[in-house]
Design an enzyme around this catalytic site. Structure first.
Site, PDB file in Angstrom:
ATOM      1  N   GLY A  61       0.956  -1.247   0.087  1.00  0.00           N
ATOM      2  CA  GLY A  61      -0.146   0.009  -0.237  1.00  0.00           C
ATOM      3  C   GLY A  61       1.042   1.210  -0.224  1.00  0.00           C
ATOM      4  CD  GLN A  77      -6.854   0.258   7.972  1.00  0.00           C
ATOM      5  OE1 GLN A  77      -7.635  -0.513   8.076  1.00  0.00           O
ATOM      6  NE2 GLN A  77      -5.665   0.213   8.163  1.00  0.00           N
ATOM      7  CB  ALA A 131      -2.625  -8.269  -0.405  1.00  0.00           C
ATOM      8  CG  HIS A 132      -0.474  -6.417   4.987  1.00  0.00           C
ATOM      9  ND1 HIS A 132      -0.559  -5.892   6.409  1.00  0.00           N
ATOM     10  CD2 HIS A 132       0.003  -5.190   4.130  1.00  0.00           C
ATOM     11  CE1 HIS A 132      -0.089  -4.721   6.562  1.00  0.00           C
ATOM     12  NE2 HIS A 132       0.322  -4.276   5.200  1.00  0.00           N
ATOM     13  CB  THR A 156      10.724 -10.092 -11.761  1.00  0.00           C
ATOM     14  OG1 THR A 156      11.701  -9.853 -12.701  1.00  0.00           O
ATOM     15  CG2 THR A 156       9.999 -11.300 -12.086  1.00  0.00           C
ATOM     16  CB  CYS A 203       4.372   6.696  18.512  1.00  0.00           C
ATOM     17  SG  CYS A 203       5.784   7.011  20.018  1.00  0.00           S
TER      18      CYS A 203
HETATM   19  C1  PLP Z   1      -1.770  -0.083   6.117  1.00  0.00           C
HETATM   20  C2  PLP Z   1      -1.805   1.201   5.491  1.00  0.00           C
HETATM   21  C3  PLP Z   1      -0.751   1.584   4.402  1.00  0.00           C
HETATM   22  C4  PLP Z   1       0.221   0.827   4.241  1.00  0.00           C
HETATM   23  O1  PLP Z   1       0.206  -0.374   3.361  1.00  0.00           O
HETATM   24  P1  PLP Z   1       1.352  -1.335   3.427  1.00  0.00           P
HETATM   25  O2  PLP Z   1       0.983  -2.229   2.546  1.00  0.00           O
HETATM   26  O3  PLP Z   1       1.529  -1.683   4.935  1.00  0.00           O
HETATM   27  O4  PLP Z   1       2.472  -0.505   2.954  1.00  0.00           O
HETATM   28  C5  PLP Z   1      -1.159   2.907   3.760  1.00  0.00           C
HETATM   29  N1  PLP Z   1      -2.518   3.493   3.954  1.00  0.00           N
HETATM   30  C6  PLP Z   1      -3.152   2.993   4.755  1.00  0.00           C
HETATM   31  C7  PLP Z   1      -4.625   3.842   5.347  1.00  0.00           C
HETATM   32  C8  PLP Z   1      -3.046   1.805   5.761  1.00  0.00           C
HETATM   33  O5  PLP Z   1      -3.685   1.488   6.672  1.00  0.00           O
END
Ligand code: PLP
Length: 388
Positions: free
Chosen positions: A71, A182, A203-204, A240, A328
């Site tokens: 993200g 989110q 994705a996570h 890749t 933090c």
């Molecule tokens: C977790 C999050 C991200 C960052 O995503 P990652 O895949 O952990 O780099 C960006 N924006 C929001 C609102 C998030 O909750």
């Protein structure tokens, strides 16, 4: 110890059904999608099928989807790529963002200001962290390069009126990005009805693997690559392709959307119960973020005269994994910058707690948490009194 995980806004466990579909792509269909041979073509076909199915889910064309590593990378590419392109093509120099962006947008904007001379302006919000579309409209001018507004806040859960803001941006022909990292876990996103030019997901946050994300970029948008190299991802993101993770992300989003309604209703009820109980059982407590327009799994609070880090540590010792909502982690306690922005005094903004539920969170887990929390808050408050 039986640990109870209430930090799904930070990350979610990968769904076993997702892991299952990923496995063959590690060592069977493992070839480089850019290779000419048949094995390479099989991998390419898998990536393109995944791209088409993601595109269909969010209502765009396959060539409007870029796969990224997360993200944060999607946010970086969207903001930096479109800001630099807007300056090159139109001489535009202003970036508008909300004060409650994720660091991936906030710190990218700061860098664009400090190193590249962009003029970053923060949009006002109401007390819940919501941006008013009228304020966006009144601040757009011929110098505006790009606007980025988070769809749902990771810290306070508030949902922004992206559709209305997007239509303002379309009218004024300014490029509009939204961080939906989110919200993708809870809403069947549709880039057409959201009126966005760019949209980030990762994705996570929806039971897919870590280390993979996507960026929607509307056809015709002007954007420069932020990672240069090979011609993968339409020349906008070299490297890749991470084939197994791409397959996993798209499967995770498919499951999220299939199961959306039941997950949403269950989470929303459980979450409302948490908010009601915490506000009535703990004195000097505020709900942070919007009371209704918020993520269905997200409850966030500010406790007066409580140090959030101590609270989270004490909850952890009892087996509950929660968060303060801000980034933090270590060092000296700092009040949440977002809550200060929203007007909370620092002895409240210091005491933030974020409880974020997942699809497998049970009512029993929540009940045990709710009976423990008042005691722990009380304990932290007493400690603080002693320290004075
Ligand atoms: C977790 C999050 C991200 C960052 O995503 P990652 O895949 O952990 O780099 C960006 N924006 C929001 C609102 C998030 O909750």
């Amino acid at each position: 110890m039986n640990r109870i995980y209430l930090d799904h806004a930070a990350t979610t466990p990968t769904d076993p059904r997702v892991i299952e579909v990923m496995l063959p792509y590690f060592n069977q269909t493992f070839a480089n999608p850019s290779s000419i041979h048949n094995l390479g073509q099989q991998a390419e076909k898998a990536v393109e099928t995944a791209r088409a199915s993601l595109a269909a889910m969010i209502s765009c064309k396959p060539d409007e989807i870029l796969f990224t590593s997360c993200g944060s990378e999607s946010d970086n590419l969207a903001l930096r790529g479109s800001a630099l392109a807007a300056r090159e093509h139109q001489g535009a120099n202003q970036i508008l963002i909300s004060p409650v962006e994720h660091d991936a947008i906030h710190n990218t904007a700061t860098q664009l200001q400090d190193l590249f001379g962009f003029d970053v302006k923060f949009l006002p919000t109401d007390e819940f962290g919501r941006v008013n579309p009228k304020d966006v409209s009144s601040r757009i001018n011929e110098n505006t390069a790009v606007i980025s507004i988070i769809h749902a806040s990771n810290e306070i859960g508030t949902i922004n009126p992206i559709t209305e803001i997007g239509s303002m941006c379309q009218e004024r022909e300014v490029s509009f990005h939204s961080d939906a990292v989110q919200s993708a876990a809870h809403y069947p996103l549709d880039v057409q009805s959201l009126n966005v030019d760019m949209l980030s997901i990762g994705a996570h946050k929806f039971y897919g693997p870590k280390g993979i994300g996507a960026l929607y970029v509307r056809r015709g948008s002007k954007i420069f690559p932020s990672q240069t190299g090979g011609s993968q991802e339409f020349g906008l993101r070299a490297g890749t392709e991470n084939v197994p993770y791409i397959i996993g992300m798209v499967e995770a989003l498919r499951l999220t959307r299939n199961e959306h309604k039941e997950r949403y209703d269950r989470l929303n009820n459980l979450r409302n119960h948490i908010i009601d109980r915490i506000l009535e059982s703990i004195p000097d407590t505020l709900l942070t973020g919007h009371p209704r327009e918020r993520l269905p799994n997200h409850a966030s609070f500010a406790f007066k005269d409580v140090d959030a880090n101590t609270l989270i540590m004490f909850l952890d010792m009892e087996g509950y994994a929660c968060s303060s909502g801000s980034a933090c982690k270590t060092g000296k306690p700092e009040p949440s910058a977002t809550l200060i922005q929203l007007g909370l005094p620092s002895n409240w903004a210091m005491g933030s707690l974020r409880v974020t539920l997942g699809k497998d969170t049970t009512p029993e887990e929540i009940d045990s948490f709710l009976s423990l929390l008042p005691k722990v808050v009380d304990k932290v408050r007493n400690l603080e009194k002693m320290a004075i």
